[in-house]
Design an enzyme around this catalytic site. Structure first.
Site, PDB file in Angstrom:
ATOM      1  N   SER A 140       0.888  -1.442  -0.100  1.00  0.00           N
ATOM      2  CA  SER A 140       0.000   0.172   0.118  1.00  0.00           C
ATOM      3  C   SER A 140       0.928   1.296  -0.055  1.00  0.00           C
ATOM      4  O   SER A 140       2.087   1.240   0.376  1.00  0.00           O
ATOM      5  CB  SER A 140      -0.856  -0.103   1.207  1.00  0.00           C
ATOM      6  OG  SER A 140      -1.425   1.096   1.392  1.00  0.00           O
ATOM      7  N   TYR A 153      -2.622  -0.160  10.316  1.00  0.00           N
ATOM      8  CA  TYR A 153      -2.538  -0.377   8.656  1.00  0.00           C
ATOM      9  C   TYR A 153      -1.177  -0.120   8.149  1.00  0.00           C
ATOM     10  O   TYR A 153      -0.710  -0.684   7.578  1.00  0.00           O
ATOM     11  CB  TYR A 153      -3.415   0.439   8.222  1.00  0.00           C
ATOM     12  CG  TYR A 153      -3.929   0.002   6.464  1.00  0.00           C
ATOM     13  CD1 TYR A 153      -4.576  -1.306   6.310  1.00  0.00           C
ATOM     14  CD2 TYR A 153      -3.559   0.610   5.587  1.00  0.00           C
ATOM     15  CE1 TYR A 153      -4.505  -1.916   5.115  1.00  0.00           C
ATOM     16  CE2 TYR A 153      -3.525   0.166   4.411  1.00  0.00           C
ATOM     17  CZ  TYR A 153      -4.237  -0.918   4.228  1.00  0.00           C
ATOM     18  OH  TYR A 153      -4.552  -1.198   2.544  1.00  0.00           O
TER      19      TYR A 153
END
Length: 309
Positions: A140, A153
């Site tokens: 990501s 995250y």
């Protein structure tokens, strides 16, 4: 870099019930790939399997369960005869201030995104070594730059990036290629779920361009497919992410300064905020764990892997 024909290859895609995993499975299938779908939502996986262009089946399994994933690996190889591609895509997210975060949700993000990716690779690497295959680890933008309100995250995606880079060096001499896929905010259930929280949505809108946009799913997944065809070490779902690599060393200081300013701006709106796993995928994960606890209390622990043909 030359392309490798995907016709007749066998690919495993985790987190395949929706979003990136679903569309990636369908696009691979359209290129002649036989696809094994893995995820927590059997009804949705069945629908995805029905929309594939060629051969495909689905397995209901939790990527954090080593025994279940080992069984899936055996069954996929028995069904298709080989495994050429594995895409470790399964992931969940939560948000909000760390000090008020739900410990179970925070830990689960690490378990699914990082530990689950390692469990997936451990289960399927023996088959990939036989075929000199390719493992694509989905990371990501969060692996390239930290972000306030996203500590779990960011930690998980930084972790899978480092893990995949390490693994590349270990297995490359045996013919297995390992790639890392980077995605910015892409139009998926996870991102839409995060946007349902007004503070998270406003914070994201205040990010500098181009990090403040939501990008369409289709072009991002096409770039992932292109990376698989090229067996690329790095795959960027949005064109500008490649440029982030050259400046990532400066970003923690910049985000640290700017983040303090933004946290002061939102002030009391942050107090006591506790956000669980976001989006439909997060809800499925929480439901699956709740059902698992219930089943364990009645019958003892059972394996999570089942196949539908």
């Amino acid at each position: 870099m030359s392309r490798v024909s995907l016709q007749g290859r066998v690919a495993v895609v985790t987190g395949a019930a929706r979003g990136v995993g679903e569309l990636l499975a369908r696009k691979l299938s359209a290129r002649g790939v036989k696809v094994a779908l893995v995820g927590l939502e059997p009804d949705e996986l069945k629908q995805v399997a029905a929309r594939l262009h060629g051969e495909g089946e689905y397995w209901h399994a939790d990527v954090t369960d080593p025994e279940a994933m080992a069984r899936v690996a055996v069954e996929v190889k028995e069904r298709f005869g080989r495994i050429d591609i594995v895409v470790a895509n399964a992931g969940v997210a939560t948000g909000g201030p760390f000090v008020d975060s739900d410990p179970e949700s925070w830990r689960r993000v690490i378990e699914v995104n990082l530990i689950g990716s390692a469990v997936t690779a451990r289960a399927f690497l023996p088959a990939l070594l036989e075929t000199r295959g390719y493992l694509l680890q989905i990371a990501s933008l969060a692996a390239l730059t930290p972000a306030p309100m996203m500590s779990a995250y960011c930690a998980s995606k930084s972790g899978v990036e480092a893990y995949a880079h390490s693994l590349r060096g270990e297995v490359g001499h045996r013919g297995v290629k390992v790639g890392v896929g980077y995605l910015s905010w892409t139009d998926t259930d996870m991102v839409r779920g995060a946007d349902q929280d007004d503070v998270m949505r406003e914070l994201r809108q205040r990010l500098p361009w181009p990090t403040n946009k939501t990008y369409p799913l289709g072009p991002a997944v096409e770039r992932l497919v292109d990376g698989i065809e090229r067996r690329s070490a790095h795959v960027y779902g949005q064109w500008w992410l490649r440029g982030m690599q050259s400046v990532r060393g400066y970003l923690p200081a910049i985000i640290g300064t700017g983040g303090q300013r933004e946290m002061r701006r939102f002030g009391d709106r942050l107090d006591g905020r506790r956000i669980g796993l976001v989006g439909a995928g997060g809800a499925a994960d929480e439901q699956g764990r709740a059902q698992g606890r219930k089943d364990a209390g009645v019958q003892g622990r059972k394996g999570a892997a089942t196949v539908r043909k």
